[in-house]
Design a protein around this motif. Sequence first.
Motif, PDB file in Angstrom:
ATOM      1  N   LEU A   9       0.984  -1.167  -0.080  1.00  0.00           N
ATOM      2  CA  LEU A   9      -0.059  -0.052  -0.105  1.00  0.00           C
ATOM      3  C   LEU A   9       0.739   1.287   0.007  1.00  0.00           C
ATOM      4  O   LEU A   9       1.948   1.285   0.577  1.00  0.00           O
ATOM      5  CB  LEU A   9      -0.883  -0.022   1.224  1.00  0.00           C
ATOM      6  CG  LEU A   9      -2.162  -1.022   1.415  1.00  0.00           C
ATOM      7  CD1 LEU A   9      -2.739  -0.874   2.571  1.00  0.00           C
ATOM      8  CD2 LEU A   9      -3.036  -0.728   0.192  1.00  0.00           C
ATOM      9  N   TRP A  12       0.350   6.633   2.549  1.00  0.00           N
ATOM     10  CA  TRP A  12      -0.717   7.388   3.422  1.00  0.00           C
ATOM     11  C   TRP A  12      -1.951   6.188   3.422  1.00  0.00           C
ATOM     12  O   TRP A  12      -2.548   6.300   4.511  1.00  0.00           O
ATOM     13  CB  TRP A  12      -1.438   8.450   2.415  1.00  0.00           C
ATOM     14  CG  TRP A  12      -1.682   7.886   1.263  1.00  0.00           C
ATOM     15  CD1 TRP A  12      -1.264   7.727  -0.150  1.00  0.00           C
ATOM     16  CD2 TRP A  12      -3.355   7.736   0.663  1.00  0.00           C
ATOM     17  NE1 TRP A  12      -2.125   7.530  -1.272  1.00  0.00           N
ATOM     18  CE2 TRP A  12      -3.330   7.451  -0.784  1.00  0.00           C
ATOM     19  CE3 TRP A  12      -4.559   7.766   1.360  1.00  0.00           C
ATOM     20  CZ2 TRP A  12      -4.579   6.970  -1.277  1.00  0.00           C
ATOM     21  CZ3 TRP A  12      -5.684   7.255   0.843  1.00  0.00           C
ATOM     22  CH2 TRP A  12      -5.743   7.065  -0.588  1.00  0.00           C
ATOM     23  N   GLU A  13      -2.134   5.341   2.657  1.00  0.00           N
ATOM     24  CA  GLU A  13      -3.046   4.363   2.772  1.00  0.00           C
ATOM     25  C   GLU A  13      -2.642   3.387   4.061  1.00  0.00           C
ATOM     26  O   GLU A  13      -3.574   2.829   4.925  1.00  0.00           O
ATOM     27  CB  GLU A  13      -3.352   3.570   1.604  1.00  0.00           C
ATOM     28  CG  GLU A  13      -3.889   4.239   0.398  1.00  0.00           C
ATOM     29  CD  GLU A  13      -4.351   3.274  -0.743  1.00  0.00           C
ATOM     30  OE1 GLU A  13      -4.339   2.280  -0.791  1.00  0.00           O
ATOM     31  OE2 GLU A  13      -4.600   3.647  -1.838  1.00  0.00           O
TER      32      GLU A  13
END
Length: 259
Positions: A9, A12-13
């Motif tokens: 990912l 930020w995710e």
Amino acid sequence: MIDSWLHNLPIWEMAIVCFAASFLVGWAIHVVTGRLAAGPHGRSWMTVSPGLLSPIGVIFGLLVAFTAAQVWTDTERASAAVAAEASALRSVVIVSAVLPEGPRGQIRELVKEHIEHVVDEEWPMMARGDVTLKISPPELNKALQLTLSLTLETPGQQTAQREVATYLEQALEARRQRILVSRSEVNPVKWLSLIFLGGCLQVTVALVHCHNRLGSAVSIGLFSAGFAAAMLLILAHDRPFTGQVAVRPASLLQVMPDS
């Protein structure tokens, strides 16, 4: 323990997942301890000593520190292995200029093919943790065999032959180290220990402040934020060749010969 999709990912995710999970667990603990404090045994829950926070916090902090040190060391080892491989291959390209035109062109072409193979095939495999030492680099092996099979007459070319062979062996060793470190990760026992101790601290904070609901919510929220940040830091660096902050093959591409 931690699935590959999470490692891949964007930061930020990954941060959203870590903070959401931490705050969700913290909220659940806050609600449960609040109901326990309001129940018939509420006075018993309120007697939990704040002194428990210190030993559990120290153990948790040490585990986080040692785990973070491991992942940072693995990242440094990965970067060093890639740099060593790139340096050795660059030396092969430079020293091979002394060799006759035919072998020189073949060696440089094999080095170029090796770098392309590493970038296009080995790097994605390392990101998945699939590459092993059983997979031998055919291009470097051919280059080494070609170098050792040359019959040269001038002392300069003979010296260059030995140097090229040495640098190729160094590149093979650096590749071996790169593959070994690509399989390094935080083992499931450490992940479970970190999560369990973090949960224990959240419960302890909630029980210590269960007589003050606002203070409990603020304390649990602050610890949940710190816990999520620690997990994000470790998770982002867990696998040296996986994720947004992974080690890249830029140094290898920089030494790719033109011909």
